[in-house]
Design a protein around this motif. Structure first.
Motif, PDB file in Angstrom:
ATOM      1  N   THR A 198       0.817  -1.222   0.000  1.00  0.00           N
ATOM      2  CA  THR A 198       0.000   0.000   0.000  1.00  0.00           C
ATOM      3  C   THR A 198       0.846   1.266   0.000  1.00  0.00           C
ATOM      4  N   HIS A 199       2.151   1.137   0.278  1.00  0.00           N
ATOM      5  CA  HIS A 199       3.004   2.302   0.511  1.00  0.00           C
ATOM      6  C   HIS A 199       3.795   2.711  -0.728  1.00  0.00           C
ATOM      7  N   ASN A 200       3.897   4.021  -0.961  1.00  0.00           N
ATOM      8  CA  ASN A 200       4.910   4.552  -1.868  1.00  0.00           C
ATOM      9  C   ASN A 200       6.244   4.537  -1.135  1.00  0.00           C
ATOM     10  N   ALA A 201       7.329   4.341  -1.888  1.00  0.00           N
ATOM     11  CA  ALA A 201       8.631   4.210  -1.231  1.00  0.00           C
ATOM     12  C   ALA A 201       9.742   4.797  -2.083  1.00  0.00           C
ATOM     13  N   PHE A 202      10.766   5.304  -1.407  1.00  0.00           N
ATOM     14  CA  PHE A 202      11.975   5.713  -2.118  1.00  0.00           C
ATOM     15  C   PHE A 202      13.207   5.509  -1.233  1.00  0.00           C
ATOM     16  N   ILE A 203      14.360   5.480  -1.913  1.00  0.00           N
ATOM     17  CA  ILE A 203      15.659   5.306  -1.253  1.00  0.00           C
ATOM     18  C   ILE A 203      16.526   6.496  -1.640  1.00  0.00           C
ATOM     19  N   TYR A 204      17.357   6.961  -0.717  1.00  0.00           N
ATOM     20  CA  TYR A 204      18.275   8.072  -0.994  1.00  0.00           C
ATOM     21  C   TYR A 204      19.651   7.666  -0.475  1.00  0.00           C
ATOM     22  N   VAL A 205      20.608   7.488  -1.383  1.00  0.00           N
ATOM     23  CA  VAL A 205      21.966   7.063  -1.010  1.00  0.00           C
ATOM     24  C   VAL A 205      22.784   8.295  -0.680  1.00  0.00           C
ATOM     25  N   TYR A 206      23.292   8.395   0.559  1.00  0.00           N
ATOM     26  CA  TYR A 206      24.058   9.593   0.924  1.00  0.00           C
ATOM     27  C   TYR A 206      25.535   9.326   1.129  1.00  0.00           C
ATOM     28  N   GLU A 207      25.940   8.072   1.148  1.00  0.00           N
ATOM     29  CA  GLU A 207      27.373   7.757   1.222  1.00  0.00           C
ATOM     30  C   GLU A 207      27.616   6.420   0.547  1.00  0.00           C
ATOM     31  N   GLY A 208      28.778   6.268  -0.098  1.00  0.00           N
ATOM     32  CA  GLY A 208      29.107   4.998  -0.736  1.00  0.00           C
ATOM     33  C   GLY A 208      28.262   4.772  -1.975  1.00  0.00           C
ATOM     34  N   GLY A 209      27.998   3.514  -2.282  1.00  0.00           N
ATOM     35  CA  GLY A 209      27.232   3.190  -3.486  1.00  0.00           C
ATOM     36  C   GLY A 209      26.333   1.993  -3.254  1.00  0.00           C
ATOM     37  N   LEU A 210      25.222   1.949  -4.005  1.00  0.00           N
ATOM     38  CA  LEU A 210      24.211   0.893  -3.844  1.00  0.00           C
ATOM     39  C   LEU A 210      23.671   0.467  -5.195  1.00  0.00           C
ATOM     40  N   LYS A 211      23.440  -0.832  -5.362  1.00  0.00           N
ATOM     41  CA  LYS A 211      22.588  -1.295  -6.455  1.00  0.00           C
ATOM     42  C   LYS A 211      21.204  -1.549  -5.869  1.00  0.00           C
ATOM     43  N   VAL A 212      20.189  -1.256  -6.659  1.00  0.00           N
ATOM     44  CA  VAL A 212      18.812  -1.404  -6.182  1.00  0.00           C
ATOM     45  C   VAL A 212      18.065  -2.374  -7.100  1.00  0.00           C
ATOM     46  N   GLY A 213      17.391  -3.368  -6.515  1.00  0.00           N
ATOM     47  CA  GLY A 213      16.616  -4.320  -7.294  1.00  0.00           C
ATOM     48  C   GLY A 213      17.522  -5.089  -8.243  1.00  0.00           C
ATOM     49  N   SER A 214      17.074  -5.279  -9.488  1.00  0.00           N
ATOM     50  CA  SER A 214      17.854  -6.082 -10.439  1.00  0.00           C
ATOM     51  C   SER A 214      18.791  -5.230 -11.287  1.00  0.00           C
ATOM     52  N   ALA A 215      18.874  -3.909 -11.000  1.00  0.00           N
ATOM     53  CA  ALA A 215      19.728  -3.032 -11.813  1.00  0.00           C
ATOM     54  C   ALA A 215      21.189  -3.456 -11.688  1.00  0.00           C
ATOM     55  N   PRO A 216      21.904  -3.563 -12.816  1.00  0.00           N
ATOM     56  CA  PRO A 216      23.299  -4.011 -12.769  1.00  0.00           C
ATOM     57  C   PRO A 216      24.274  -2.927 -12.317  1.00  0.00           C
TER      58      PRO A 216
END
Ligand code: MN
Length: 285
Positions: A198-216
């Motif tokens: 039911t929720h809208n969601a977001f992520i905010y990377v403020y340090e380092g690095g992240l892959k999200v979901g299936s993104a390469p």
């Protein structure tokens, strides 16, 4: 189903208050938002010229403001007589409701000032409720060590840890049911967690690095990474590890009319807010 990034809102350098340099993603260019999140600012500087001017007294009506300090010291004062020291790791959760007039002024003349300010909308029936204020110090925010390293701070909502224990953040029981986590991951560490569909969601990377979901590829840093539909999110830190905030909440699906620090449902309500402010009625019943 894992939520994938469907939209990226880059944090764009701007200034606000009496000249505080910040990076605005949500609520910035073209007022791109994610219902019920109206705005997200990141402030991060070692140069006092970027922050000493602070935010002198100003009004708000119709929503909530959340300030999360990563580093530094600010003093909040408002017309209700609240004084709150925002220090490293602490959170200020302010419900503007029908009206609040407050200031947020740096209590340091050198060193780093880092953190976030997030605006969360209120439903129509709560926009004119009395103002409220909560000052939550770092030691009052529960955290848990993650399997494989890293940690998670629960600022709002609940987190179910790997043993099934519920960790409840200091903010809960709001009608938009916000979740607000600060997640620190070790190099190459992965993390997957359920979010209500039911929720809208977001992520905010403020340090380092992240892959999200299936993104390469690593996701853009210092940008609001809007997640699509699904019941889980999944992230993997890069070689330098990662720190990110994760926000989710129930959308309101209501019209938004914004005039600066006032966010209401109709043009008439905005005109009323401006009139109330100009005639010193903003905060009175
Ligand atoms: Mn403010």
């Amino acid at each position: 189903m894992i939520r994938e990034i469907t939209r990226v809102i880059p944090g764009v350098l701007t200034s606000d208050g009496a000249g505080v340099r910040l990076r605005r993603s949500l609520g910035g260019q073209d007022r791109q938002r994610l219902d019920p999140f109206l705005m997200l600012d990141e402030f991060s500087s070692n140069d006092p010229n970027d922050y000493v001017a602070g935010f002198p007294p100003h009004p708000h009506r119709g929503f909530e403001t959340v300030t999360y300090m990563l580093e530094g010291h600010m003093l909040h004062q408002d017309h209700l007589g609240n004084r709150g020291h925002l220090k490293t790791g602490g959170v200020q959760w302010m419900t503007a409701g029908r009206g609040i007039i407050h200031s947020e002024m740096p209590q340091q003349e050198s060193g780093a000032m880092r953190g976030f300010q997030l605006w969360i909308n209120l439903p129509a029936q709560e926009k004119m409720k009395p103002a409220g204020y909560r000052d939550i110090q770092d030691d009052a925010i529960p955290r848990t060590n993650l399997l494989g390293g890293g940690l998670l701070k629960v600022i709002a909502g609940e987190y179910r840890d790997s043993r099934g224990e519920i960790i409840r953040g200091p903010i809960h029981g709001l009608s938009t049911e916000p979740l607000f986590f600060d997640i620190h991951l070790e190099p190459q560490q992965s993390f997957t967690y359920s979010l209500p569909t039911t929720h809208n969601a977001f992520i905010y990377v403020y340090e380092g690095g992240l892959k999200v979901g299936s993104a390469p590829q690593a996701a853009p840093k210092q940008s609001a990474l809007i997640l699509g539909e699904g019941d889980q999110f999944s992230i993997v830190a890069s070689e330098q590890g990662a720190k990110a905030i994760v926000l989710a909440a129930k959308p309101l699906h209501e019209p938004i009319v914004q005039h600066g620090p006032f966010v209401m449902n109709t043009r008439e309500e905005i005109e009323q807010a401006i009139d109330d402010y100009q005639n010193n009625r903003l905060t009175t019943t």
